[in-house]
Design an enzyme around this catalytic site. Sequence first.
Site, PDB file in Angstrom:
ATOM      1  N   ARG A 185      20.153 -77.387 106.383  1.00  0.00           N
ATOM      2  CA  ARG A 185      19.033 -76.677 107.000  1.00  0.00           C
ATOM      3  C   ARG A 185      19.542 -76.171 108.349  1.00  0.00           C
ATOM      4  O   ARG A 185      20.687 -76.412 108.714  1.00  0.00           O
ATOM      5  CB  ARG A 185      17.757 -77.540 107.110  1.00  0.00           C
ATOM      6  CG  ARG A 185      17.903 -79.020 107.153  1.00  0.00           C
ATOM      7  CD  ARG A 185      18.548 -79.548 108.378  1.00  0.00           C
ATOM      8  NE  ARG A 185      17.900 -79.025 109.574  1.00  0.00           N
ATOM      9  CZ  ARG A 185      18.439 -78.922 110.747  1.00  0.00           C
ATOM     10  NH1 ARG A 185      19.701 -79.297 110.932  1.00  0.00           N
ATOM     11  NH2 ARG A 185      17.787 -78.427 111.771  1.00  0.00           N
ATOM     12  N   ALA A 197      19.094 -72.449 110.701  1.00  0.00           N
ATOM     13  CA  ALA A 197      19.295 -71.052 110.307  1.00  0.00           C
ATOM     14  C   ALA A 197      20.757 -70.685 110.005  1.00  0.00           C
ATOM     15  O   ALA A 197      21.045 -70.134 108.931  1.00  0.00           O
ATOM     16  CB  ALA A 197      18.694 -70.132 111.378  1.00  0.00           C
ATOM     17  N   GLN A 225      13.641 -83.845 112.574  1.00  0.00           N
ATOM     18  CA  GLN A 225      15.014 -83.370 112.784  1.00  0.00           C
ATOM     19  C   GLN A 225      15.563 -83.801 114.143  1.00  0.00           C
ATOM     20  O   GLN A 225      16.761 -83.966 114.306  1.00  0.00           O
ATOM     21  CB  GLN A 225      15.074 -81.838 112.680  1.00  0.00           C
ATOM     22  CG  GLN A 225      14.920 -81.281 111.277  1.00  0.00           C
ATOM     23  CD  GLN A 225      13.486 -80.888 110.985  1.00  0.00           C
ATOM     24  OE1 GLN A 225      12.550 -81.509 111.500  1.00  0.00           O
ATOM     25  NE2 GLN A 225      13.291 -79.894 110.161  1.00  0.00           N
ATOM     26  N   ASP A 284      15.043 -69.451 114.433  1.00  0.00           N
ATOM     27  CA  ASP A 284      15.247 -69.086 113.024  1.00  0.00           C
ATOM     28  C   ASP A 284      15.167 -67.588 112.808  1.00  0.00           C
ATOM     29  O   ASP A 284      15.686 -67.070 111.829  1.00  0.00           O
ATOM     30  CB  ASP A 284      14.215 -69.790 112.148  1.00  0.00           C
ATOM     31  CG  ASP A 284      14.477 -71.275 112.155  1.00  0.00           C
ATOM     32  OD1 ASP A 284      14.000 -71.955 113.083  1.00  0.00           O
ATOM     33  OD2 ASP A 284      15.192 -71.742 111.265  1.00  0.00           O
ATOM     34  N   ASN A 294      10.719 -70.547 115.834  1.00  0.00           N
ATOM     35  CA  ASN A 294      11.516 -71.785 115.765  1.00  0.00           C
ATOM     36  C   ASN A 294      10.611 -72.882 115.217  1.00  0.00           C
ATOM     37  O   ASN A 294       9.420 -72.669 114.960  1.00  0.00           O
ATOM     38  CB  ASN A 294      12.082 -72.138 117.145  1.00  0.00           C
ATOM     39  CG  ASN A 294      13.153 -73.220 117.067  1.00  0.00           C
ATOM     40  OD1 ASN A 294      14.051 -73.141 116.237  1.00  0.00           O
ATOM     41  ND2 ASN A 294      13.044 -74.244 117.892  1.00  0.00           N
ATOM     42  N   LYS A 295      11.170 -74.055 115.061  1.00  0.00           N
ATOM     43  CA  LYS A 295      10.447 -75.184 114.465  1.00  0.00           C
ATOM     44  C   LYS A 295       9.067 -75.374 115.093  1.00  0.00           C
ATOM     45  O   LYS A 295       8.900 -75.229 116.305  1.00  0.00           O
ATOM     46  CB  LYS A 295      11.295 -76.447 114.649  1.00  0.00           C
ATOM     47  CG  LYS A 295      10.753 -77.723 114.062  1.00  0.00           C
ATOM     48  CD  LYS A 295      10.393 -77.636 112.607  1.00  0.00           C
ATOM     49  CE  LYS A 295      11.530 -77.150 111.719  1.00  0.00           C
ATOM     50  NZ  LYS A 295      11.078 -76.832 110.341  1.00  0.00           N
TER      51      LYS A 295
HETATM   52  O1  MRU Z   1      13.402 -76.500 109.034  1.00  0.00           O
HETATM   53  P1  MRU Z   1      14.756 -76.497 109.682  1.00  0.00           P
HETATM   54  O2  MRU Z   1      15.283 -77.873 109.941  1.00  0.00           O
HETATM   55  O3  MRU Z   1      15.724 -75.632 108.934  1.00  0.00           O
HETATM   56  O4  MRU Z   1      14.496 -75.823 111.090  1.00  0.00           O
HETATM   57  C1  MRU Z   1      15.575 -75.631 111.960  1.00  0.00           C
HETATM   58  C2  MRU Z   1      15.192 -75.053 113.270  1.00  0.00           C
HETATM   59  O5  MRU Z   1      14.054 -74.757 113.535  1.00  0.00           O
HETATM   60  C3  MRU Z   1      16.319 -74.768 114.225  1.00  0.00           C
HETATM   61  O6  MRU Z   1      15.887 -74.907 115.542  1.00  0.00           O
HETATM   62  C4  MRU Z   1      16.809 -73.327 114.021  1.00  0.00           C
HETATM   63  O7  MRU Z   1      17.128 -73.118 112.665  1.00  0.00           O
HETATM   64  C5  MRU Z   1      17.983 -73.021 114.849  1.00  0.00           C
HETATM   65  S1  MRU Z   1      19.424 -73.861 114.293  1.00  0.00           S
HETATM   66  C6  MRU Z   1      20.730 -73.419 115.257  1.00  0.00           C
END
Ligand code: MRU
Length: 363
Positions: free
Chosen positions: A53, A55, A202, A243, A253-254
Amino acid sequence: MKVNGKPYRTIWLGPDGKGVEIIDQTKFPHRFEIVRLKTVDDAAHAIKDMLVRGAPLIGATAAYGMALAMRADASDAGLERAYDRLYATRPTAVNLRWALDEMMRVLRPLGTQARAVAAYKRAAEICDEDVEINKAIGRHGLGIIRDIAERKAGERVNVLTHCNAGWLATVDWGTATAPIYMAHEAGIDIHVWVDETRPRNQGASLTAWELNQHGVPHTIIPDNTGGHLMQHGMVDLAIVGTDRTTANGDVANKIGTYLKALAAHDNNVPFYVALPSPTIDFGLHDGVREIPIEQRSGDEVAKMTGRTADGVIATVTIIPDGSPVANYAFDVTPARLVTGLITERGVIAANREAIRKAFPERG
Ligand code: MRU
């Protein structure tokens, strides 16, 4: 980065030079397990069920997914099928589309005989490029942290981060964590507030694990703690990942990132977003209305998995039977709340002009 002293990336070719190996991130922080992907379906499953997971790593896995697909069926129909299969896995991180388009650009003009070799080559390049991008983000972000450390006359610098935009979310180094690792290596006294990042945790299971492996001082906090810390001068800056960032600098973002940005704004805490260029969606101009927000299973909210006192990994339900659940995986932080975008080409303002100027070939 190193795991128990041994250098790893998050994705690499297996010993036969064809299978693709990843670290199963659903097993963190209690187990370190490597999984081999042999087919495009394996790659799609790994992305959808979040064995990988983040991006940039989603993009890299999709690129290798195309290579795996070309081994089985390098026809035009096989190419289209692999693209569609991988594209359908997760909707928010635009790196997925970017990597798939990049593979298509290289593979479509080739004859079927040449496609598999070319696909492995381009996938490997995408991985290497990601590492270089993150190192550059690290160097630019280090400048920001160094300035704060100097202003504080060497007193500890406290960074808040959300989710995992660390090396596990990329091929190596991470985006938000690259400046942190570089500051730590440069001898700056740095400490990270790690948002636990419900519902999948995460922060608590991935970011904390990474920082632990590297000896970077950190503290895990419940997601709602950041505002309180900011009010009491305990956060010098926030750095998060993204993302998908629109052409005008709105940042997906998350889930929960937006609330951190609001709190940072209210408390004059600089709020930076680490942004590799494949995460920019130049076709979008209004993040809140246009960025697709993934909704995931309610089970991620209703249940928690952890290690019991006798070492067993167990899943328990934490909500009343029958209560409905909503699980929006991302939110959008408007550009006006972002102090700066830390890109591989430098730290830039979160607005259309600065983004276009930094990446004229894409804008
Ligand atoms: O759902 P996820 O774990 O894939 O979400 C990840 C995020 O939100 C990260 O902050 C984002 O992908 C940036 S990773 C460098």
